[in-house]
Design an enzyme around this catalytic site. Structure first.
Site, short mmCIF file in Angstrom:
data_model
loop_
_atom_site.label_atom_id
_atom_site.label_comp_id
_atom_site.label_asym_id
_atom_site.label_seq_id
_atom_site.Cartn_x
_atom_site.Cartn_y
_atom_site.Cartn_z
N GLU A 152 33.08 21.50 38.20
CA GLU A 152 33.05 20.83 37.33
C GLU A 152 32.08 22.14 36.56
OE1 GLU A 152 32.64 17.93 37.26
OE2 GLU A 152 33.14 16.54 38.91
N HIS B 38 24.54 18.65 38.96
CA HIS B 38 24.48 17.53 38.79
C HIS B 38 24.65 17.28 40.46
CE1 HIS B 38 28.07 14.38 39.44
NE2 HIS B 38 28.80 15.39 40.32
N HIS C 114 24.86 13.32 43.18
CA HIS C 114 24.81 12.73 43.11
C HIS C 114 24.20 11.49 44.29
CE1 HIS C 114 30.06 13.70 43.94
NE2 HIS C 114 29.11 13.51 43.54
N GLU D 172 5.55 7.14 34.59
CA GLU D 172 5.79 8.09 34.10
C GLU D 172 6.97 8.73 33.12
OE1 GLU D 172 3.59 10.63 35.47
OE2 GLU D 172 2.30 9.02 35.09
N HIS E 297 29.78 7.28 39.87
CA HIS E 297 29.79 9.16 40.40
C HIS E 297 28.22 9.85 40.28
CE1 HIS E 297 32.14 13.23 40.18
NE2 HIS E 297 30.80 13.14 40.41
P1 13P Z 1 32.56 20.87 43.08
O1 13P Z 1 32.86 20.89 45.13
O2 13P Z 1 33.94 21.19 43.44
O3 13P Z 1 31.68 21.28 43.70
O4 13P Z 1 32.99 18.96 43.65
C1 13P Z 1 32.13 17.84 43.46
C2 13P Z 1 31.33 17.31 42.56
O5 13P Z 1 30.29 16.79 43.07
C3 13P Z 1 32.93 16.85 42.00
O6 13P Z 1 31.86 16.20 41.03
ZN ZN Z 2 29.95 15.11 41.68
#
Ligand code: 13P
Ligand code: ZN
Length: 277
Positions: free
Chosen positions: A117, A141, A143, A171, A212
């Site tokens: 990413e 980023h 999940h 908050e 995602h």
């Molecule tokens: P990477 O292992 O390449 O960082 O990818 C993980 C991910 O969350 C892709 O969206």
């Molecule tokens: Zn991801």
């Protein structure tokens, strides 16, 4: 002293560990980048490799990031392993003078590439640097379960997500008064999703990726981590209420209450997401 003992590497490693402990990073899920200040990069240079890696084109370009340095997680690397072996799971990247390629100057000692990413991180850094007049340093980023679950329920609009999150925890309007952006489901890891996400980051410091995860930004690791944490906690409350109430909400924070919070806490709320008085 090792490079991994420096304050900035220690802070980066701790953030990876904290994200893992929150349950946001199954397997290799998620990625983190930090735009080094010029003086930080200078202080780290004695630790860089003598023979740097090859320049690799990113498929994206940014004028305002030419010649900069980033700390980044590696692609396919596990956040849970970062504290054990940071030199194998993290890297420092140099960006070329054209602002369109990177090369590895430290880390990933057992091989590998920066996160898949990185194009999204890079364009987000570029946009946030501009919008925040150079204050922004972090793109993160992850999940997190509940914000992803919300993308199966709500319409995929910034208005729907922002209102649901603001009203799930008092908050929230103070922490993200501009709201959150929402990207539709897209194939991850390339220039297309990078352009869509960075478009959202012109307005918002956080962007949801449908089905995602979540991207957040911030001037330092604590602020970015705190934004991820706050949004995910509000999402958890939202999902608990939906689950327990079978989709029925008894009562919630009124729009006038959100305006009152903004006034008392001195933040400028994004009026586009509130109903007219
Ligand atoms: P990477 O292992 O390449 O960082 O990818 C993980 C991910 O969350 C892709 O969206
Ligand atoms: Zn991801």
């Amino acid at each position: 002293m090792k490079i991994t003992d420096t304050e900035i590497l220690q802070a980066f490693i701790r953030t990876c560990e904290d994200g893992w402990l929150q349950g946001w990073h199954e397997r290799n899920g998620g990625n983190l980048t930090y735009l080094l200040k010029a003086e930080e990069a200078e202080a780290l240079k004695p630790f860089f490799r003598e023979a740097c890696g090859e320049w690799v084109q990113m498929g994206v370009q940014a004028e305002n990031l030419r010649g900069t340095y980033f700390i980044a997680t590696g692609s396919g690397k596990y956040f849970r392993n970062v504290p054990l072996a940071p030199e194998d799971n993290l890297c420092i990247l140099e960006i070329n003078d054209a602002g369109d390629s990177w090369r590895i100057v430290w880390g990933l000692e057992k091989g590998g590439r920066p996160t898949s990413e990185f194009p999204s991180h890079f364009l987000n850094h570029s946009v946030r640097k501009e919008v925040t007049k150079g204050e922004n340093r972090v793109i993160y980023h992850a999940h997190p379960v509940n914000i992803v679950a919300m993308t199966y329920i709500l319409p995929l609009t910034a208005r729907d997500f922002t209102r649901a999150l603001w009203k799930s925890e008092t908050e929230c309007p103070v922490v993200f008064p501009q709201g959150v952006g929402v990207a539709p489901w897209m194939v991850p890891g390339g220039a297309e999703i990078a352009h869509v996400t960075s478009g959202l980051m012109k307005t918002y410091d956080a962007a949801v990726w449908a089905h995602h995860g979540l991207f957040v930004s911030g001037p330092d690791l604590d602020t970015a981590f705190g934004l991820m944490h706050t949004i995910e906690k509000a999402a958890e409350i939202y999902m608990l209420v939906q689950s327990a109430g079978g989709g029925r909400t008894g009562q919630t924070i009124p729009d006038s209450g959100i305006r009152d919070i903004a006034r008392d806490f001195g933040v400028t709320i994004n009026e586009a997401f509130l109903n007219a008085e």
